[in-house]
Scaffold this motif. Sequence first.
Motif, PDB file in Angstrom:
ATOM      1  N   ILE A   1      30.096  33.573  39.727  1.00 23.04           N
ATOM      2  CA  ILE A   1      30.476  33.540  41.144  1.00 23.04           C
ATOM      3  C   ILE A   1      31.870  34.129  41.316  1.00 23.04           C
ATOM      4  O   ILE A   1      32.137  34.899  42.258  1.00 23.04           O
ATOM      5  N   GLY A   2      32.775  33.785  40.403  1.00 20.94           N
ATOM      6  CA  GLY A   2      34.124  34.353  40.460  1.00 20.94           C
ATOM      7  C   GLY A   2      34.122  35.863  40.326  1.00 20.94           C
ATOM      8  O   GLY A   2      34.873  36.567  41.015  1.00 20.94           O
ATOM      9  N   ASN A   3      33.262  36.386  39.437  1.00 17.23           N
ATOM     10  CA  ASN A   3      33.157  37.843  39.265  1.00 17.23           C
ATOM     11  C   ASN A   3      32.869  38.536  40.592  1.00 17.23           C
ATOM     12  O   ASN A   3      33.519  39.506  40.973  1.00 17.23           O
ATOM     13  N   VAL A   4      31.856  38.026  41.293  1.00 13.60           N
ATOM     14  CA  VAL A   4      31.436  38.668  42.541  1.00 13.60           C
ATOM     15  C   VAL A   4      32.505  38.495  43.621  1.00 13.60           C
ATOM     16  O   VAL A   4      32.755  39.415  44.413  1.00 13.60           O
ATOM     17  N   ALA A   5      33.151  37.331  43.635  1.00 11.48           N
ATOM     18  CA  ALA A   5      34.224  37.119  44.611  1.00 11.48           C
ATOM     19  C   ALA A   5      35.333  38.152  44.423  1.00 11.48           C
ATOM     20  O   ALA A   5      35.834  38.736  45.401  1.00 11.48           O
ATOM     21  N   PHE A   6      35.721  38.410  43.181  1.00 15.87           N
ATOM     22  CA  PHE A   6      36.732  39.441  42.913  1.00 15.87           C
ATOM     23  C   PHE A   6      36.268  40.809  43.401  1.00 15.87           C
ATOM     24  O   PHE A   6      37.023  41.556  44.017  1.00 15.87           O
ATOM     25  N   MET A   7      35.008  41.135  43.121  1.00 20.26           N
ATOM     26  CA  MET A   7      34.484  42.439  43.509  1.00 20.26           C
ATOM     27  C   MET A   7      34.397  42.593  45.026  1.00 20.26           C
ATOM     28  O   MET A   7      34.454  43.707  45.546  1.00 20.26           O
ATOM     29  N   ARG A   8      34.287  41.460  45.744  1.00 22.29           N
ATOM     30  CA  ARG A   8      34.263  41.486  47.216  1.00 22.29           C
ATOM     31  C   ARG A   8      35.680  41.434  47.786  1.00 22.29           C
ATOM     32  O   ARG A   8      35.868  41.311  48.991  1.00 22.29           O
ATOM     33  N   HIS A   9      36.678  41.490  46.899  1.00 28.94           N
ATOM     34  CA  HIS A   9      38.100  41.443  47.288  1.00 28.94           C
ATOM     35  C   HIS A   9      38.508  40.095  47.865  1.00 28.94           C
ATOM     36  O   HIS A   9      39.508  40.002  48.578  1.00 28.94           O
TER      37      HIS A   9
ATOM     38  N   TYR B   1      40.110  37.486  46.565  1.00 29.03           N
ATOM     39  CA  TYR B   1      40.834  37.161  45.341  1.00 29.03           C
ATOM     40  C   TYR B   1      41.068  35.664  45.167  1.00 29.03           C
ATOM     41  O   TYR B   1      40.975  35.141  44.054  1.00 29.03           O
ATOM     42  N   ALA B   2      41.344  34.973  46.266  1.00 29.07           N
ATOM     43  CA  ALA B   2      41.589  33.531  46.164  1.00 29.07           C
ATOM     44  C   ALA B   2      40.346  32.811  45.643  1.00 29.07           C
ATOM     45  O   ALA B   2      40.426  31.936  44.772  1.00 29.07           O
ATOM     46  N   GLU B   3      39.179  33.209  46.167  1.00 24.85           N
ATOM     47  CA  GLU B   3      37.925  32.592  45.733  1.00 24.85           C
ATOM     48  C   GLU B   3      37.634  32.953  44.271  1.00 24.85           C
ATOM     49  O   GLU B   3      37.178  32.115  43.488  1.00 24.85           O
ATOM     50  N   GLY B   4      37.919  34.204  43.915  1.00 17.41           N
ATOM     51  CA  GLY B   4      37.689  34.644  42.546  1.00 17.41           C
ATOM     52  C   GLY B   4      38.539  33.871  41.551  1.00 17.41           C
ATOM     53  O   GLY B   4      38.042  33.407  40.514  1.00 17.41           O
TER      54      GLY B   4
ATOM     55  N   LYS C   1      39.896  30.954  41.986  1.00 15.96           N
ATOM     56  CA  LYS C   1      39.481  29.539  41.977  1.00 15.96           C
ATOM     57  C   LYS C   1      38.310  29.314  41.027  1.00 15.96           C
ATOM     58  O   LYS C   1      38.329  28.400  40.191  1.00 15.96           O
ATOM     59  N   HIS C   2      37.292  30.152  41.142  1.00 17.96           N
ATOM     60  CA  HIS C   2      36.103  29.963  40.301  1.00 17.96           C
ATOM     61  C   HIS C   2      36.388  30.288  38.833  1.00 17.96           C
ATOM     62  O   HIS C   2      35.866  29.627  37.931  1.00 17.96           O
ATOM     63  N   HIS C   3      37.207  31.314  38.575  1.00 18.04           N
ATOM     64  CA  HIS C   3      37.505  31.650  37.180  1.00 18.04           C
ATOM     65  C   HIS C   3      38.411  30.610  36.529  1.00 18.04           C
ATOM     66  O   HIS C   3      38.290  30.359  35.327  1.00 18.04           O
ATOM     67  N   GLU C   4      39.299  30.013  37.295  1.00 18.03           N
ATOM     68  CA  GLU C   4      40.117  28.931  36.742  1.00 18.03           C
ATOM     69  C   GLU C   4      39.236  27.738  36.382  1.00 18.03           C
ATOM     70  O   GLU C   4      39.442  27.079  35.361  1.00 18.03           O
ATOM     71  N   ARG C   5      38.231  27.478  37.220  1.00 13.59           N
ATOM     72  CA  ARG C   5      37.292  26.385  36.929  1.00 13.59           C
ATOM     73  C   ARG C   5      36.485  26.714  35.676  1.00 13.59           C
ATOM     74  O   ARG C   5      36.273  25.856  34.813  1.00 13.59           O
ATOM     75  N   ALA C   6      36.040  27.964  35.576  1.00 19.85           N
ATOM     76  CA  ALA C   6      35.269  28.378  34.402  1.00 19.85           C
ATOM     77  C   ALA C   6      36.106  28.240  33.131  1.00 19.85           C
ATOM     78  O   ALA C   6      35.601  27.797  32.095  1.00 19.85           O
TER      79      ALA C   6
END
Length: 421
Positions: A243-251, A253-256, A258-263
Amino acid sequence: MGNGFGEKLRAERLERGLTQAELGKDLYSPSYISLLETGRREPTAEVIEELARRLDLAPKALEAWSQPITVSDAEYVLAGLYARQAWDLRDYPLAANHAATAAQIALEGRNTSAWWNMTYMQAECLMKEGKLRECQQIVERLLEHPMATESVGLGVRARQMLAAVCHGQGQLSVAVDHALEAVKLSVQLPRNSTVLIGAHRILIGALAESGRLDEAWKFCLALYEQVDEHAMSQLAGEVAWVIGNVAFMRHDYAEGVKHHERAAKLLSPANDIELWARFNKASAAVRLSSGIVEPETLSSIERAELAFSIVGGTKSDELEVAFIRARWLYLTGDIVAAVEKLREIHAEREDLAKHTAGEVSLLLGKSLKAAGEADEALVHLEEAQKAFSAAGAADRVQQALDAVLEIKLAQQRAAAATKVS
């Protein structure tokens, strides 16, 4: 009991899309279930009764699986044991050989479920080795077998692997089609099933690489709903990662972040260092693609390099990690070092998927442009355009075209200025 019990237990588990941990839950460890499935441990009457309950089978059905061991059984068990030992040691070529031997013994003994399981394991080994075409041929054969139709779990696993193989070869639109089919079938599986989660992950990755980010995000939200508070931390970490990957790709960044820190908190190198390596590689890649150059990005790169130096990996893994380092060099302004590393990767681009090879050519073209080598930059940018077009990544084709046009317009302006003077 012979190998009948273990193989049929494994087949029933896989048919339901369950991992060994999910079948064992709080009563039996994954290693104990593995011992049962490989014939290295005899189940008690109480174990048979409990497993039958969890698989919705009558205890007598499980007892009927017990058969006197034959010479063929012994050969099969030994080959299967060797295959799993080699897998645990990450000796994938040896594991593939033993799995193929076990599959042949099972085929001759007309043990269909054992043949399917060992053939699938052989395909997994080939994928780990990076032998994607050979893997694809085997998976297509598995999909043609009636078991893939009769068992939802097996059908989803085979389609999921075929989608991953096509993705790895840069066949993005084909990967999307296979992954969509796997996701449609997977709705019949239990929530939190790793097979169901895996099907969604493959689909999201293929959609995202194809530039279909809105569709990818829709499936991200669906995936998020599939994982509840009872999911294993490793599984929840993998979901947060994708989910973080796709959030980053959608620009976003805050969501990306957040999810990668959780991962990062949920995934552990102690549980699976290879998975941890791949997460850090992916996290660094999407952060850099979003232009995020900060200490945490560099830490992800260094963790990926360290982990892959321990577990090894395919040639593709080696080149992809090197490419991430090259992107870091480019974004931090070390153009000379970036060009040098990119030239090395470019020379071996045949070992990369088409869309990844396109990314290498694109960045090399941009780096050469920054270094003042416009003519050579054009060669690589046009090469990137062709690679993206072959992979079906339309948005990346446009980026390569834009970079080409920018250089050509600058050359035209320079030529016009020269004539005037």
